[in-house]
Every structure is written in structure tokens, then in C-alpha cells.
Motif scaffolding. Structure first.
Motif, PDB file in Angstrom:
ATOM      1  N   VAL A   1       4.981   4.743 -13.163  1.00 61.26           N
ATOM      2  CA  VAL A   1       5.733   3.661 -13.802  1.00 61.26           C
ATOM      3  C   VAL A   1       4.783   2.598 -14.334  1.00 61.26           C
ATOM      4  O   VAL A   1       5.020   2.015 -15.401  1.00 61.26           O
ATOM      5  CB  VAL A   1       6.759   3.069 -12.816  1.00 61.26           C
ATOM      6  CG1 VAL A   1       7.445   1.836 -13.426  1.00 61.26           C
ATOM      7  CG2 VAL A   1       7.811   4.116 -12.454  1.00 61.26           C
ATOM      8  N   GLN A   2       3.696   2.342 -13.638  1.00 62.41           N
ATOM      9  CA  GLN A   2       2.723   1.376 -14.145  1.00 62.41           C
ATOM     10  C   GLN A   2       2.103   1.872 -15.440  1.00 62.41           C
ATOM     11  O   GLN A   2       1.876   1.099 -16.374  1.00 62.41           O
ATOM     12  CB  GLN A   2       1.639   1.109 -13.100  1.00 62.41           C
ATOM     13  CG  GLN A   2       0.661   0.023 -13.492  1.00 62.41           C
ATOM     14  CD  GLN A   2       1.350  -1.316 -13.709  1.00 62.41           C
ATOM     15  OE1 GLN A   2       2.194  -1.721 -12.912  1.00 62.41           O
ATOM     16  NE2 GLN A   2       0.992  -2.021 -14.774  1.00 62.41           N
ATOM     17  N   ARG A   3       1.822   3.165 -15.521  1.00 61.92           N
ATOM     18  CA  ARG A   3       1.319   3.725 -16.776  1.00 61.92           C
ATOM     19  C   ARG A   3       2.354   3.583 -17.893  1.00 61.92           C
ATOM     20  O   ARG A   3       2.003   3.330 -19.054  1.00 61.92           O
ATOM     21  CB  ARG A   3       0.951   5.192 -16.580  1.00 61.92           C
ATOM     22  CG  ARG A   3      -0.380   5.407 -15.895  1.00 61.92           C
ATOM     23  CD  ARG A   3      -0.914   6.798 -16.169  1.00 61.92           C
ATOM     24  NE  ARG A   3      -2.315   6.924 -15.801  1.00 61.92           N
ATOM     25  CZ  ARG A   3      -3.070   7.954 -16.143  1.00 61.92           C
ATOM     26  NH1 ARG A   3      -2.570   8.940 -16.865  1.00 61.92           N
ATOM     27  NH2 ARG A   3      -4.335   8.007 -15.764  1.00 61.92           N
ATOM     28  N   ALA A   4       3.614   3.754 -17.542  1.00 64.01           N
ATOM     29  CA  ALA A   4       4.678   3.578 -18.531  1.00 64.01           C
ATOM     30  C   ALA A   4       4.715   2.133 -19.022  1.00 64.01           C
ATOM     31  O   ALA A   4       4.924   1.873 -20.215  1.00 64.01           O
ATOM     32  CB  ALA A   4       6.020   3.973 -17.931  1.00 64.01           C
ATOM     33  N   ALA A   5       4.501   1.182 -18.122  1.00 64.49           N
ATOM     34  CA  ALA A   5       4.438  -0.229 -18.523  1.00 64.49           C
ATOM     35  C   ALA A   5       3.272  -0.457 -19.481  1.00 64.49           C
ATOM     36  O   ALA A   5       3.371  -1.256 -20.422  1.00 64.49           O
ATOM     37  CB  ALA A   5       4.300  -1.119 -17.291  1.00 64.49           C
TER      38      ALA A   5
ATOM     39  N   LEU B   1      10.133  -3.833   3.860  1.00 66.22           N
ATOM     40  CA  LEU B   1       8.911  -4.560   3.518  1.00 66.22           C
ATOM     41  C   LEU B   1       8.754  -4.539   2.008  1.00 66.22           C
ATOM     42  O   LEU B   1       8.766  -3.469   1.396  1.00 66.22           O
ATOM     43  CB  LEU B   1       7.691  -3.940   4.197  1.00 66.22           C
ATOM     44  CG  LEU B   1       6.370  -4.700   3.993  1.00 66.22           C
ATOM     45  CD1 LEU B   1       5.526  -4.675   5.256  1.00 66.22           C
ATOM     46  CD2 LEU B   1       5.574  -4.113   2.834  1.00 66.22           C
ATOM     47  N   THR B   2       8.643  -5.718   1.423  1.00 65.49           N
ATOM     48  CA  THR B   2       8.514  -5.877  -0.028  1.00 65.49           C
ATOM     49  C   THR B   2       7.141  -6.445  -0.352  1.00 65.49           C
ATOM     50  O   THR B   2       6.680  -7.378   0.308  1.00 65.49           O
ATOM     51  CB  THR B   2       9.608  -6.813  -0.561  1.00 65.49           C
ATOM     52  OG1 THR B   2      10.889  -6.224  -0.315  1.00 65.49           O
ATOM     53  CG2 THR B   2       9.442  -7.054  -2.054  1.00 65.49           C
ATOM     54  N   VAL B   3       6.519  -5.874  -1.369  1.00 63.00           N
ATOM     55  CA  VAL B   3       5.198  -6.329  -1.793  1.00 63.00           C
ATOM     56  C   VAL B   3       5.254  -6.760  -3.257  1.00 63.00           C
ATOM     57  O   VAL B   3       5.815  -6.041  -4.098  1.00 63.00           O
ATOM     58  CB  VAL B   3       4.139  -5.220  -1.626  1.00 63.00           C
ATOM     59  CG1 VAL B   3       2.795  -5.658  -2.215  1.00 63.00           C
ATOM     60  CG2 VAL B   3       3.970  -4.855  -0.152  1.00 63.00           C
ATOM     61  N   VAL B   4       4.696  -7.906  -3.555  1.00 60.14           N
ATOM     62  CA  VAL B   4       4.491  -8.368  -4.929  1.00 60.14           C
ATOM     63  C   VAL B   4       3.005  -8.229  -5.218  1.00 60.14           C
ATOM     64  O   VAL B   4       2.168  -8.708  -4.440  1.00 60.14           O
ATOM     65  CB  VAL B   4       4.921  -9.832  -5.103  1.00 60.14           C
ATOM     66  CG1 VAL B   4       4.721 -10.282  -6.550  1.00 60.14           C
ATOM     67  CG2 VAL B   4       6.383 -10.017  -4.698  1.00 60.14           C
ATOM     68  N   ALA B   5       2.666  -7.550  -6.303  1.00 61.50           N
ATOM     69  CA  ALA B   5       1.263  -7.287  -6.632  1.00 61.50           C
ATOM     70  C   ALA B   5       1.094  -7.281  -8.148  1.00 61.50           C
ATOM     71  O   ALA B   5       2.075  -7.214  -8.889  1.00 61.50           O
ATOM     72  CB  ALA B   5       0.819  -5.952  -6.033  1.00 61.50           C
ATOM     73  N   PRO B   6      -0.135  -7.301  -8.618  1.00 62.03           N
ATOM     74  CA  PRO B   6      -0.361  -7.286 -10.070  1.00 62.03           C
ATOM     75  C   PRO B   6       0.144  -6.023 -10.753  1.00 62.03           C
ATOM     76  O   PRO B   6       0.535  -6.063 -11.917  1.00 62.03           O
ATOM     77  CB  PRO B   6      -1.891  -7.407 -10.187  1.00 62.03           C
ATOM     78  CG  PRO B   6      -2.310  -8.101  -8.934  1.00 62.03           C
ATOM     79  CD  PRO B   6      -1.396  -7.571  -7.876  1.00 62.03           C
ATOM     80  N   THR B   7       0.124  -4.889 -10.046  1.00 59.63           N
ATOM     81  CA  THR B   7       0.591  -3.637 -10.645  1.00 59.63           C
ATOM     82  C   THR B   7       1.540  -2.927  -9.692  1.00 59.63           C
ATOM     83  O   THR B   7       1.476  -3.130  -8.466  1.00 59.63           O
ATOM     84  CB  THR B   7      -0.577  -2.680 -10.958  1.00 59.63           C
ATOM     85  OG1 THR B   7      -1.105  -2.159  -9.714  1.00 59.63           O
ATOM     86  CG2 THR B   7      -1.678  -3.390 -11.729  1.00 59.63           C
ATOM     87  N   LEU B   8       2.378  -2.064 -10.249  1.00 62.77           N
ATOM     88  CA  LEU B   8       3.288  -1.301  -9.404  1.00 62.77           C
ATOM     89  C   LEU B   8       2.540  -0.205  -8.654  1.00 62.77           C
ATOM     90  O   LEU B   8       2.985   0.231  -7.591  1.00 62.77           O
ATOM     91  CB  LEU B   8       4.430  -0.704 -10.235  1.00 62.77           C
ATOM     92  CG  LEU B   8       5.625  -0.184  -9.424  1.00 62.77           C
ATOM     93  CD1 LEU B   8       6.186  -1.263  -8.509  1.00 62.77           C
ATOM     94  CD2 LEU B   8       6.714   0.350 -10.349  1.00 62.77           C
ATOM     95  N   THR B   9       1.428   0.240  -9.171  1.00 59.67           N
ATOM     96  CA  THR B   9       0.598   1.181  -8.419  1.00 59.67           C
ATOM     97  C   THR B   9       0.253   0.587  -7.059  1.00 59.67           C
ATOM     98  O   THR B   9       0.412   1.231  -6.014  1.00 59.67           O
ATOM     99  CB  THR B   9      -0.704   1.499  -9.184  1.00 59.67           C
ATOM    100  OG1 THR B   9      -0.390   1.988 -10.482  1.00 59.67           O
ATOM    101  CG2 THR B   9      -1.530   2.533  -8.439  1.00 59.67           C
TER     102      THR B   9
END
Length: 247
Positions: free
Chosen positions: A102-106, A183-191
Motif C-alpha cells: 500500500v505504501q508503494r501504491a501511495a 495497538l495503533t502506530v502512526v509512522a511516516p510510512t505504512l510499511t
């Protein structure tokens, strides 16, 4: 532009607010996700992953090499709690593949000129040009949220027990990970967000601090005792309703 398709075994929705982005960009996004599913799904007998697991492949693609490299990175970082090769089970890199694909799709969207977009794959999202409000589902009440996060450019991923039960195993024991409800994580990429969320969940309660120590990651978690644990740098949140005081 808005579009929804069922890909990789889950609903994937795309929203692009830029009027000058051609429809072909959405075509490319979903074509890539279908390709990733065909190549990397352990549930498809003819996928590269399945053929590798059966010993039918001697040279793997660059994409699979990258995915397996990430799997090994997280296995080592978690002391074996995260493992794509659990004893008695076939090779299963799904915990890495979804966020990575999905990150590649972004990236395809950005290359096509998209500046404000939201790509949501079964609740894990990659966004650009926000702020976007991303809801975190209450781990015990499907119709409620326990947090709403504002994210401008980045990604949010959640690992939990509420959709598929105890499906995340602790690779150190081979048993289901039960120390957390979600558990939820916010990060620069979905990877990163997806892999860290899954790996931390596999570690149990100790995974919250591990995830919080990862560069660029912020964490919102509800442990088995229904206590909220969150990092100070988490984006603004509202509506925490887990029944306990945040700690």
C-alpha cells in the motif's frame, strides 16, 4: 476521485482530492495491489511466496527479497516475537506485505501528482496533504471509537484481536499474543506503521515501549487490563472511551 475495490482479501478505498490527477492513477494503484497479492500471498498456490516455500524457486524477485529482508529485520528486532516462518506453518510474510504494497501504491499516487489523498486498506491508511482524521476503533465495541487522530502526511496502522481473534502469534512461544487488545502506530510510512504494529502486538505488553522507541513512531495502545497507553508525541486525539484512565 473515489474508488473502492476488494483486493488482498480486504476492502481498499481510495480518495484523491486533486482535480488534476488522471483516473489512470487509480487504475495503476489497484493494478499494483492485485499484482502484489498474486505474487506475495501465501494463500495462492501459484504465488512466488508459495513456490519459494515449496522449494520451487531458486532466484527470487527484488520485491520479495525486500519483503523477506524486512521480515528478518523485525524478527531480530523483536527477539523472535515477530516471525514470518513459524514452526509447523508455511512462509507467511503478510504482516509486511500489506503495508509495504500500500505504501508503494501511495508512491504511485504522488508520482501522478496527487497531493491530498487517503488510501485505506482495511483500516490501515496512508495519507497525504491533510490533515486527515483517522478513527481508531474501540477494541471491544465495534460501533465506537477510542481515539481520532489527525495526520497530515504519514500512515496509521492497527493490530488487534477484534476482527480475526487471536491470529497474531508470539514467535517465541508459538502461542497467540494476548497481552494487548489493540495497538495503533502512526509512522511516516505504512510499511513501518503496519510492521511495527504487528511486531509490537506479537511481543505483548512489552511491545508498547518497543514500538514507542522506534524512530518516527507514535503509539496508542489498549492493554489486556483495558488501560490506555500512548506516547506524548501522538497526534491530537479525542474520544478516548476505554473505561479506564489513560496511563
Amino acid at each position: 476521485m473515489r474508488r473502492v475495490e476488494h483486493v488482498m482479501g480486504l476492502p481498499v478505498s481510495l480518495r484523491v482530492d486533486d482535480a488534476d490527477v488522471p483516473g489512470e492513477a487509480a487504475d495503476a494503484v489497484f493494478a499494483w495491489l492485485r499484482e502484489a497479492d498474486a505474487r506475495f500471498s501465501p494463500f495462492r498456490a501459484d504465488s512466488e511466496v508459495s513456490r519459494l516455500d515449496r522449494g520451487e524457486v531458486t532466484r527470487i524477485s527484488a520485491g520479495l527479497r525486500e519483503v523477506l529482508g524486512l521480515c528478518e529485520e523485525y524478527r531480530l528486532a523483536t527477539g523472535g516475537a515477530f516471525d514470518a516462518r513459524l514452526p509447523g506453518r508455511g512462509l507467511d510474510p503478510c504482516a509486511i506485505v500489506k503495508g509495504w504494497a500500500v505504501q508503494r501504491a501511495a508512491g504511485l499516487l504522488r508520482a501522478a501528482g496527487a497531493r491530498r489523498f487517503c488510501l485505506n486498506a482495511g483500516g490501515d491508511v496512508a495519507v497525504g496533504g491533510g490533515p486527515w482524521r483517522v478513527g481508531v476503533r474501540h477494541p471491544e465495541h465495534a460501533g465506537r471509537l477510542c481515539a481520532v487522530l489527525e495526520v497530515t502526511d504519514g500512515a496509521v496502522a492497527t493490530s488487534a484481536r477484534y476482527e480475526r481473534g487471536d491470529h497474531i502469534l508470539d514467535g517465541r512461544t508459538g502461542r497467540p499474543a494476548t497481552g494487548l487488545l489493540s495497538l495503533t502506530v502512526v509512522a511516516p510510512t505504512l510499511t513501518e506503521a503496519d510492521a511495527v504494529a504487528t511486531a509490537a502486538f506479537a511481543m505483548g505488553a512489552e511491545g508498547v515501549e518497543w514500538a514507542a522507541a522506534r524512530p518516527g513512531c507514535e503509539v496508542f495502545a489498549v492493554d489486556a487490563g483495558r488501560r490506555v497507553r500512548r506516547t506524548p508525541g501522538l497526534p491530537p486525539a479525542a474520544g478516548e472511551r476505554t473505561g479506564r484512565t489513560p496511563v
